[in-house]
Design a protein around this motif. Structure first.
Motif, PDB file in Angstrom:
ATOM      1  N   ARG A  81       2.045   1.564   2.969  1.00  0.00           N
ATOM      2  CA  ARG A  81       3.450   1.828   4.219  1.00  0.00           C
ATOM      3  C   ARG A  81       2.400   1.701   5.264  1.00  0.00           C
ATOM      4  N   ARG A  84       1.018  -1.394   5.976  1.00  0.00           N
ATOM      5  CA  ARG A  84       1.755  -2.448   6.398  1.00  0.00           C
ATOM      6  C   ARG A  84       1.984  -2.261   7.575  1.00  0.00           C
ATOM      7  N   ASP A  85       2.467  -0.427   8.248  1.00  0.00           N
ATOM      8  CA  ASP A  85       3.366  -0.622   9.240  1.00  0.00           C
ATOM      9  C   ASP A  85       2.800  -1.407  10.604  1.00  0.00           C
ATOM     10  N   SER A  87       0.014  -3.435  10.502  1.00  0.00           N
ATOM     11  CA  SER A  87      -0.102  -4.441  10.511  1.00  0.00           C
ATOM     12  C   SER A  87      -2.009  -4.690  10.750  1.00  0.00           C
ATOM     13  N   ASP A 113      -0.804   4.487  15.127  1.00  0.00           N
ATOM     14  CA  ASP A 113      -0.991   3.061  14.157  1.00  0.00           C
ATOM     15  C   ASP A 113      -2.345   2.759  13.983  1.00  0.00           C
TER      16      ASP A 113
END
Length: 181
Positions: A81, A84-85, A87, A113
């Protein structure tokens, strides 16, 4: 060496981030605290230096602390996750005196991020290597700090946040002396 050097650095940063909230204290209470933490950890890249950024790092800390005590399946879910979050798109990079290593976000990506991706990439190595037991909690009864065991024999039991190991060794010594006396 158990893991690649950049993986070990990222894992130590994760431990240090988790431990900013260990034992009932808040080590990231302000943006200045976050600035200091990032400087100590050698974390570079763009920053917004605002309360939202600090809050996002606090949230990341909670998520990473949960991974530290999770089983493999739960850890995989969180790692996937996080990647994915953000990118994530892994790329080899060389900067700031570091030789080739992996980055999976752009330098201009939001701080949380970049931090979550670095952590997730390192944790992916831990999971793939079947080394989750190297992520543990301090065995001192009065400490809730995270421990990263990179020893060859998997023997690290206490955190680096205080004197937990020293207190345990002194208590054991005193117990042996009392039993012998």
């Amino acid at each position: 060496m158990v893991f690649a050097p950049d993986t070990e650095v990222a894992l130590r940063t994760v431990v240090n981030l988790i431990n900013t909230a260990a034992n009932g204290r808040e080590g990231l209470a302000s943006i200045a605290d976050l600035d200091s933490f990032l400087a100590t950890e050698g974390f570079s890249g763009s920053r917004s230096r605002d309360e939202a950024e600090l809050a996002s790092v606090h949230q990341l800390r909670v998520e990473l602390a949960a991974v530290w005590t999770a089983d493999e399946d739960a850890a995989v879910g969180t790692v996937n996750r996080l990647l994915r979050d953000a990118s994530a798109l892994p790329q080899l990079m060389k900067h700031d005196g570091w030789d080739w290593h992996l980055h999976a976000t752009a330098p201009g990506a939001p701080l949380a991020d970049r931090m979550s991706t670095e952590a997730a990439m390192a944790l992916a190595d831990v999971i793939r290597s079947k080394e989750m037991e190297r992520l543990r909690m301090c065995e001192s009864e009065d400490c809730d700090a995270a421990v990263l065991d990179l020893s060859r024999n998997r023997s690290k039991r206490y955190c680096d946040t205080g004197n937990c190991a020293n207190r345990a060794h002194v208590a054991a010594y005193r117990a042996r002396q009392a039993a012998a006396g």
